[in-house]
Design an enzyme around this catalytic site. Structure first.
Site, short mmCIF file in Angstrom:
data_model
loop_
_atom_site.label_atom_id
_atom_site.label_comp_id
_atom_site.label_asym_id
_atom_site.label_seq_id
_atom_site.Cartn_x
_atom_site.Cartn_y
_atom_site.Cartn_z
N TYR A 158 0.84 -1.21 0.00
CA TYR A 158 0.00 0.00 0.00
C TYR A 158 0.87 1.25 0.00
O TYR A 158 1.84 1.34 0.78
CB TYR A 158 -0.87 0.04 1.27
CG TYR A 158 -2.04 -0.91 1.24
CD1 TYR A 158 -3.31 -0.46 0.91
CD2 TYR A 158 -1.88 -2.25 1.57
CE1 TYR A 158 -4.40 -1.32 0.91
CE2 TYR A 158 -2.96 -3.13 1.56
CZ TYR A 158 -4.22 -2.65 1.23
OH TYR A 158 -5.28 -3.52 1.24
N TYR A 192 -2.05 -9.15 0.06
CA TYR A 192 -1.19 -8.48 1.03
C TYR A 192 -0.75 -9.49 2.08
O TYR A 192 -1.48 -10.43 2.40
CB TYR A 192 -2.01 -7.36 1.69
CG TYR A 192 -1.44 -6.79 2.96
CD1 TYR A 192 -0.67 -5.63 2.94
CD2 TYR A 192 -1.67 -7.41 4.19
CE1 TYR A 192 -0.15 -5.10 4.11
CE2 TYR A 192 -1.14 -6.88 5.37
CZ TYR A 192 -0.39 -5.74 5.32
OH TYR A 192 0.13 -5.23 6.47
N ARG A 213 -3.49 -12.04 3.16
CA ARG A 213 -4.85 -11.67 2.79
C ARG A 213 -5.00 -11.89 1.29
O ARG A 213 -4.06 -11.64 0.53
CB ARG A 213 -5.12 -10.19 3.10
CG ARG A 213 -5.06 -9.84 4.59
CD ARG A 213 -6.05 -8.76 4.92
NE ARG A 213 -7.38 -9.21 4.57
CZ ARG A 213 -8.35 -8.44 4.05
NH1 ARG A 213 -8.12 -7.16 3.83
NH2 ARG A 213 -9.52 -8.94 3.74
N HIS A 216 -7.58 -7.71 -2.68
CA HIS A 216 -8.85 -7.07 -2.36
C HIS A 216 -8.77 -5.58 -2.63
O HIS A 216 -7.68 -5.01 -2.71
CB HIS A 216 -9.21 -7.31 -0.89
CG HIS A 216 -8.19 -6.79 0.08
ND1 HIS A 216 -7.04 -7.48 0.38
CD2 HIS A 216 -8.11 -5.62 0.78
CE1 HIS A 216 -6.31 -6.78 1.23
NE2 HIS A 216 -6.93 -5.63 1.48
N HIS A 218 -10.48 -1.93 -1.17
CA HIS A 218 -11.27 -1.35 -0.06
C HIS A 218 -12.16 -0.21 -0.53
O HIS A 218 -11.75 0.57 -1.40
CB HIS A 218 -10.33 -0.73 0.98
CG HIS A 218 -9.49 -1.68 1.72
ND1 HIS A 218 -9.87 -2.24 2.91
CD2 HIS A 218 -8.26 -2.18 1.45
CE1 HIS A 218 -8.91 -3.02 3.36
NE2 HIS A 218 -7.92 -3.00 2.49
C1 DHB Z 1 -4.53 -6.12 7.26
C2 DHB Z 1 -4.11 -5.65 6.04
C3 DHB Z 1 -5.01 -5.22 5.11
O1 DHB Z 1 -4.68 -4.77 3.88
C4 DHB Z 1 -6.33 -5.24 5.42
O2 DHB Z 1 -7.16 -4.81 4.50
C5 DHB Z 1 -6.74 -5.70 6.63
C6 DHB Z 1 -5.83 -6.14 7.55
C7 DHB Z 1 -3.57 -6.58 8.28
O3 DHB Z 1 -2.39 -6.47 8.04
O4 DHB Z 1 -3.99 -7.06 9.33
FE FE Z 2 -6.22 -4.14 2.76
#
Ligand code: DHB
Ligand code: FE
Length: 303
Positions: A158, A192, A213, A216, A218
């Site tokens: 990110y 991620y 993860r 996705h 957001h």
């Molecule tokens: C986490 C990372 C993310 O990109 C997300 O959307 C939610 C949680 C995390 O690192 O816990």
């Molecule tokens: Fe995220």
């Protein structure tokens, strides 16, 4: 220790208050301390284990990973499920499912009208176009709704947290047009993972869990007199789609990723093949009978 002795100790601590304090805070803290005293006693937690845990939390805070822990340990999911339940009891159903915000939103992204490009084209990644409408409960389009979107890049990182990306890369706020439409051009995100040598991963290792993860995107979707929606869509086919670190994948949030080509990309300035997602967001009208969905949560503010 006898439970009675624990309760007597707790009473002594509570009765040491010399001013009223805050009743709600007292109720919550006293309950947590009681539950932890019981836990320590029931599980025979050693002093070393206790101080290891306290140091761990301090270090996780210092490295900015408490938000990751809240997601990874399921607290964010739990809060969502409680909101779902409150809405269901109030007879409020049928909107786009909510799912967690996660810890990586940054306030202050550039605002665009109707259509926006989330990247400047200098970084690799498969081109993605996502488009749809923001609708109310009666499926009437909402003009001037705000679609805040943020996602990871082709490596799962990110902007802001990854300093190699330009400010607000893959982060924008898009206002729907008069017909309630939004659209944006970006790149397909990758999944991620929590920092591999960070505090969250350290605990996940102890729990025998992974820190990944699925890919996705957001969203915060908001409009006057409507309940703010916090949600994500997942990229179908990701190996972690139903094995998410944060348990945030939900039915209704896995749109088909179409493969588009030719002149289909023209309105978005895209030549050749690209991934296309069609997705409408449905907002519920604000009501007094359910808790509001805006949350006060400290987040980064970009420049
Ligand atoms: C986490 C990372 C993310 O990109 C997300 O959307 C939610 C949680 C995390 O690192 O816990
Ligand atoms: Fe995220």
């Amino acid at each position: 220790m006898e439970k009675q002795s624990i309760d007597a100790l707790l009473l002594k601590i509570n009765e040491s208050a010399t001013s009223e304090g805050n009743l709600r805070t007292k109720t919550i803290v006293n309950r947590i301390v009681r539950d932890l005293f019981y836990t320590i006693d029931d599980l025979d937690v050693t002093p070393n284990e206790f101080w290891t845990a306290l140091n761990y939390l301090g270090e996780a805070g210092q490295s900015g990973e408490l938000g990751l822990l809240a997601a990874g340990l399921g607290f964010e999911l739990f809060l969502d499920l409680r909101l779902d339940e409150a809405e269901m009891k109030a007879g409020l159903e049928g909107g786009t499912p909510r799912t967690i915000e996660g810890p990586l939103y940054v306030a202050g992204a550039p605002e665009l009208n109707g259509y926006g490009r989330l990247n400047d084209g200098t970084f690799p990644g498969e081109t993605l176009v996502m488009r749809g409408r923001v609708l109310d409960e009666k499926r009437k389009p909402l003009a001037g709704a705000l679609v805040e979107v943020w996602h990871a890049n082709h490596l799962g990182n990110y902007s802001y947290f990854d300093k190699s990306q330009p400010a607000f890369n893959l982060r924008r706020s898009i206002r729907t047009d008069e017909a309630g439409n939004y659209s944006f051009r970006s790149v397909v995100p990758a999944g991620y993972s929590v920092p591999p040598v960070g505090k969250t991963q350290q605990l996940l290792d102890q729990l025998g869990r992974h820190g990944h993860r699925p890919a996705h995107i957001h969203f915060f979707v908001s409009a006057p007199k409507h309940r703010k929606l916090t949600t994500q869509v997942n990229i179908d086919g990701d190996p972690y789609l139903w094995g998410d670190l944060a348990f945030a994948t939900r039915e209704g949030l896995v749109p088909t990723v179409q493969h588009a080509e030719g002149s289909a990309g023209k309105p978005y300035g895209v030549d050749g093949n690209f991934a296309l997602i069609d997705f409408d967001f449905t907002l519920s009208a604000e009501r007094d009978s359910v808790p509001r969905t805006e949350v006060e949560r400290v987040c980064a503010a970009g420049v």
